[in-house]
Design a protein around this motif. Structure first.
Motif, PDB file in Angstrom:
ATOM      1  N   ARG A 109     -41.160  25.381 114.267  1.00 48.86           N
ATOM      2  CA  ARG A 109     -40.923  24.785 115.577  1.00 48.86           C
ATOM      3  C   ARG A 109     -39.618  25.305 116.178  1.00 48.86           C
ATOM      4  O   ARG A 109     -39.557  25.663 117.352  1.00 48.86           O
ATOM      5  CB  ARG A 109     -40.920  23.248 115.471  1.00 48.86           C
ATOM      6  CG  ARG A 109     -41.265  22.574 116.806  1.00 48.86           C
ATOM      7  CD  ARG A 109     -41.533  21.074 116.652  1.00 48.86           C
ATOM      8  NE  ARG A 109     -42.455  20.809 115.543  1.00 48.86           N
ATOM      9  CZ  ARG A 109     -42.171  20.081 114.459  1.00 48.86           C
ATOM     10  NH1 ARG A 109     -40.986  19.516 114.310  1.00 48.86           N
ATOM     11  NH2 ARG A 109     -43.084  19.888 113.519  1.00 48.86           N
ATOM     12  N   LYS A 110     -38.591  25.384 115.340  1.00 47.06           N
ATOM     13  CA  LYS A 110     -37.303  25.934 115.804  1.00 47.06           C
ATOM     14  C   LYS A 110     -37.457  27.357 116.331  1.00 47.06           C
ATOM     15  O   LYS A 110     -36.931  27.717 117.383  1.00 47.06           O
ATOM     16  CB  LYS A 110     -36.305  25.981 114.625  1.00 47.06           C
ATOM     17  CG  LYS A 110     -35.498  24.738 114.452  1.00 47.06           C
ATOM     18  CD  LYS A 110     -34.306  25.041 113.540  1.00 47.06           C
ATOM     19  CE  LYS A 110     -33.921  23.788 112.761  1.00 47.06           C
ATOM     20  NZ  LYS A 110     -32.949  24.082 111.700  1.00 47.06           N
ATOM     21  N   GLU A 113     -39.357  27.427 119.669  1.00 43.90           N
ATOM     22  CA  GLU A 113     -38.489  26.937 120.752  1.00 43.90           C
ATOM     23  C   GLU A 113     -37.478  27.989 121.178  1.00 43.90           C
ATOM     24  O   GLU A 113     -37.278  28.246 122.371  1.00 43.90           O
ATOM     25  CB  GLU A 113     -37.708  25.699 120.282  1.00 43.90           C
ATOM     26  CG  GLU A 113     -38.314  24.391 120.774  1.00 43.90           C
ATOM     27  CD  GLU A 113     -37.630  23.198 120.115  1.00 43.90           C
ATOM     28  OE1 GLU A 113     -36.382  23.240 119.917  1.00 43.90           O
ATOM     29  OE2 GLU A 113     -38.345  22.240 119.755  1.00 43.90           O
ATOM     30  N   GLU A 114     -36.858  28.589 120.184  1.00 40.39           N
ATOM     31  CA  GLU A 114     -35.849  29.618 120.454  1.00 40.39           C
ATOM     32  C   GLU A 114     -36.484  30.814 121.179  1.00 40.39           C
ATOM     33  O   GLU A 114     -35.914  31.340 122.138  1.00 40.39           O
ATOM     34  CB  GLU A 114     -35.214  30.052 119.121  1.00 40.39           C
ATOM     35  CG  GLU A 114     -34.017  30.975 119.239  1.00 40.39           C
ATOM     36  CD  GLU A 114     -32.760  30.276 119.777  1.00 40.39           C
ATOM     37  OE1 GLU A 114     -32.621  29.053 119.584  1.00 40.39           O
ATOM     38  OE2 GLU A 114     -31.940  30.980 120.407  1.00 40.39           O
ATOM     39  N   LYS A 117     -37.108  29.806 124.797  1.00 38.94           N
ATOM     40  CA  LYS A 117     -35.879  29.807 125.597  1.00 38.94           C
ATOM     41  C   LYS A 117     -35.473  31.223 125.999  1.00 38.94           C
ATOM     42  O   LYS A 117     -34.972  31.468 127.088  1.00 38.94           O
ATOM     43  CB  LYS A 117     -34.735  29.186 124.775  1.00 38.94           C
ATOM     44  CG  LYS A 117     -34.503  27.713 125.089  1.00 38.94           C
ATOM     45  CD  LYS A 117     -33.182  27.231 124.512  1.00 38.94           C
ATOM     46  CE  LYS A 117     -33.380  26.824 123.050  1.00 38.94           C
ATOM     47  NZ  LYS A 117     -32.149  26.384 122.371  1.00 38.94           N
ATOM     48  N   THR A 158     -47.139  23.911 120.716  1.00 39.40           N
ATOM     49  CA  THR A 158     -45.788  23.655 121.212  1.00 39.40           C
ATOM     50  C   THR A 158     -45.652  24.060 122.671  1.00 39.40           C
ATOM     51  O   THR A 158     -44.559  24.006 123.228  1.00 39.40           O
ATOM     52  CB  THR A 158     -44.736  24.457 120.407  1.00 39.40           C
ATOM     53  OG1 THR A 158     -44.867  25.836 120.778  1.00 39.40           O
ATOM     54  CG2 THR A 158     -44.930  24.318 118.912  1.00 39.40           C
ATOM     55  N   PHE A 160     -46.135  27.100 123.783  1.00 41.39           N
ATOM     56  CA  PHE A 160     -45.714  28.508 123.849  1.00 41.39           C
ATOM     57  C   PHE A 160     -46.914  29.390 124.172  1.00 41.39           C
ATOM     58  O   PHE A 160     -47.960  29.284 123.531  1.00 41.39           O
ATOM     59  CB  PHE A 160     -45.101  28.904 122.502  1.00 41.39           C
ATOM     60  CG  PHE A 160     -44.503  30.280 122.478  1.00 41.39           C
ATOM     61  CD1 PHE A 160     -43.172  30.478 122.841  1.00 41.39           C
ATOM     62  CD2 PHE A 160     -45.256  31.382 122.089  1.00 41.39           C
ATOM     63  CE1 PHE A 160     -42.608  31.750 122.800  1.00 41.39           C
ATOM     64  CE2 PHE A 160     -44.694  32.649 122.056  1.00 41.39           C
ATOM     65  CZ  PHE A 160     -43.363  32.831 122.414  1.00 41.39           C
TER      66      PHE A 160
END
Lengths: 347, 347
Positions: A109-110, A113-114, A117, A158, A160
């Motif tokens: 998940r990290k 997310e990264e 971004k 997520t 994405f």
């Protein structure tokens, strides 16, 4: 129409031109060697370079590598989400990873997310050799696509969607069916390749045969021709293929006849030296080097420039017109002079 | 379903297996050299050999050549019907000639009658480079096909129908459209090739890309891959292509990964020595030579035989099972032993 994702400034998908990429085979942590290889790749026309990041040492090298290279870099990562996070923080332009193979949901998940971004696309790459055999004892197009979707759903959940997909195998009918099926289900851009094609002529043939079918059905937005050996050959092969299919042009397209009992000049060495002498040309030009009076003059006149061989001499053609008859040993030099002169005038 | 014609005992068309052919590049009148080249071609799997017959001296050599060779021979003739008549009387198994280029109607009639009596097929071969520019200023699929039909009608008017057709160019989209169009109009078997493909990697790529599209649409009954250089390479390339497309198998299919930063063994030289050591095998076998733990074990287990490399050592697979772990320098020898042992048991 498929979606577009961006590897740095390079668009992939959405009807943009087909992107040529390759992968380094140096140790990624050897920044000197890897940067030098990427520079050679870029010079040969490579637009995106992928590097393997199998451990922390390689991940730590990415920052220095990114400072020393200009084309977008994709980090190829397996199993360990921390390597992916490190690659993102170093500033890579793309990731290749299969989230389902990374056992830590929080870690994944990290990473996603990264990547979101930073607008960094993730390629999900299924290879026939790494499909889960417990779930899919037989590798079918459905198994290939379902394996891809398993990873893709983890990203989609997520939110994405900067996703690229590849479904590679060395089996061409399987590959073709897998891409067809996937393209009917999702509109993510497609990274195409025939993997484990082998080295030398048979590797080239397998890759060209398979990618030709994919490209002909508009099932490829970026291609990598995987060959055992110097990756610069992969880039040259990709351009030769795109050129042959009329999709992209770069440098000299050489048309030369296969020689037969009619040939009266040393055609093979003449063709080789034409290719060598003109290897620095990046402008798309067609040059015919033909051996006899049967098909020679027609092909030589049709090409941008051409030689039609006769008995130890030959006619030189430029833009469809005969511009002179020269002895065999002068032909290549005369041809080069005429071409370089035209390029100088145009530049 | 297209018709079948026979080159000696070899059927072409009618759903028979795709015939692999090549063309000699020795002087045909040099019987010694030409017979030796045809013997090498046959050993590499060539099923039909074409020889150029540009003059009487070459035609006179055909009888001796036919006595010294075993695969069917096709005489390639331009302009002069007398050479065709001489070739038929010498006993060739096929002719390649374009009757419209032979200016003597009586001569042509004699040749076609003689070919009919002897059951010898005639290939009409249109090349983009030799299409009549006065009739067709622009080379289109229609121009290619109309050129072929112009020659074919001359044969058909005499009742002759043992016809094969080729519509070659170096332009793949043009070639594909030409074969599609022709196949919609006539059911003669198709000889497929991309001509003037050039030498080296780009020639292989152009041929493989073009023939892949033709074969994929069932637009080829016999193939010749035209390459500048040793014609044995043409035959090896043809089998590599047919193998890649799942159409015919001969000898070792090598699956090897492209190497990357993960590879810990010298994969390229290992792949090369596997290919060399097993070059005499004609039985179809898949051998995987893989460099790492990501895709290696899966591919190696799927192949008939395989090596999955690790750190200076590797696992040996036979028929899907691990049969041992050996140091890098022993792997190829062990692999060969296992394969030769199996072949001995089966023979």
């Amino acid at each position: 129409m498929r979606k577009t994702v961006y590897l740095g400034p390079v668009p992939v998908g959405g009807g943009h031109k087909i992107v040529v990429q390759s992968m380094t085979n140096t140790k990624t942590e050897d920044v000197e060697a890897t940067a030098a290889q990427i520079a050679r790749l870029e010079k040969s026309g490579c637009e995106v370079a992928r590097v393997a990041v199998p451990h922390e040492e390689a991940a730590r090298a990415l920052k220095a590598l990114l400072e020393r290279t200009t084309i977008p870099l994709v980090a190829d990562i397996h199993f360990d989400w921390r390597l992916a996070e490190a690659a993102l923080k170093a500033g890579v332009h793309g990731l290749r990873l299969n989230p389902g193979n990374m056992k830590d949901p929080d870690g994944i998940r990290k990473v996603v997310e990264e990547a979101g971004k930073r607008d960094v696309p993730i390629r999900v790459g299924v290879n026939a050799g790494s499909v889960d055999r417990k779930r899919f004892p037989r590798i079918t197009p459905e198994a290939m696509v379902e394996s891809a979707l398993f990873h893709i759903r983890i990203l989609e959940e997520t939110g994405f969607d900067k996703i690229k997909v590849s479904l590679k195998s060395h089996d061409i009918p399987l590959t073709l069916e897998s891409y067809r099926l996937f393209a009917s289900l999702r509109d993510y851009p497609l990274h195409a390749g025939i993997t484990e094609a082998g080295f030398g002529p048979s590797g080239l043939i397998r890759s060209a045969a398979g990618l030709s079918l994919l490209l002909n059905e508009n099932l490829a937005d970026t291609v990598r021709i995987s060959l055992t050996g110097d990756p610069v050959q992969e880039v040259e092969a990709a351009y030769a293929l795109l050129d042959a299919l009329g999709l992209r042009r770069r440098g000299i397209t050489l048309i030369s006849c296969p020689t037969c009992g009619r040939t009266e000049i040393d055609l093979e060495s003449m063709a080789r030296s034409v290719k060598e002498e003109l290897s620095e040309v990046t402008e798309p030009l067609t040059v015919a080097v033909m051996g006899c009076a049967v098909n020679g003059p027609g092909e030589a006149a049709d090409a941008d420039f051409g030689i039609a061989g006769g008995k130890q001499e030959g006619l030189l053609f430029a833009r469809g017109k005969i511009i002179g008859k020269y002895p065999e040993e002068e032909l290549v030099k005369r041809l080069k002079d005429v071409i370089m002169e035209e390029l100088r005038r145009k530049r």
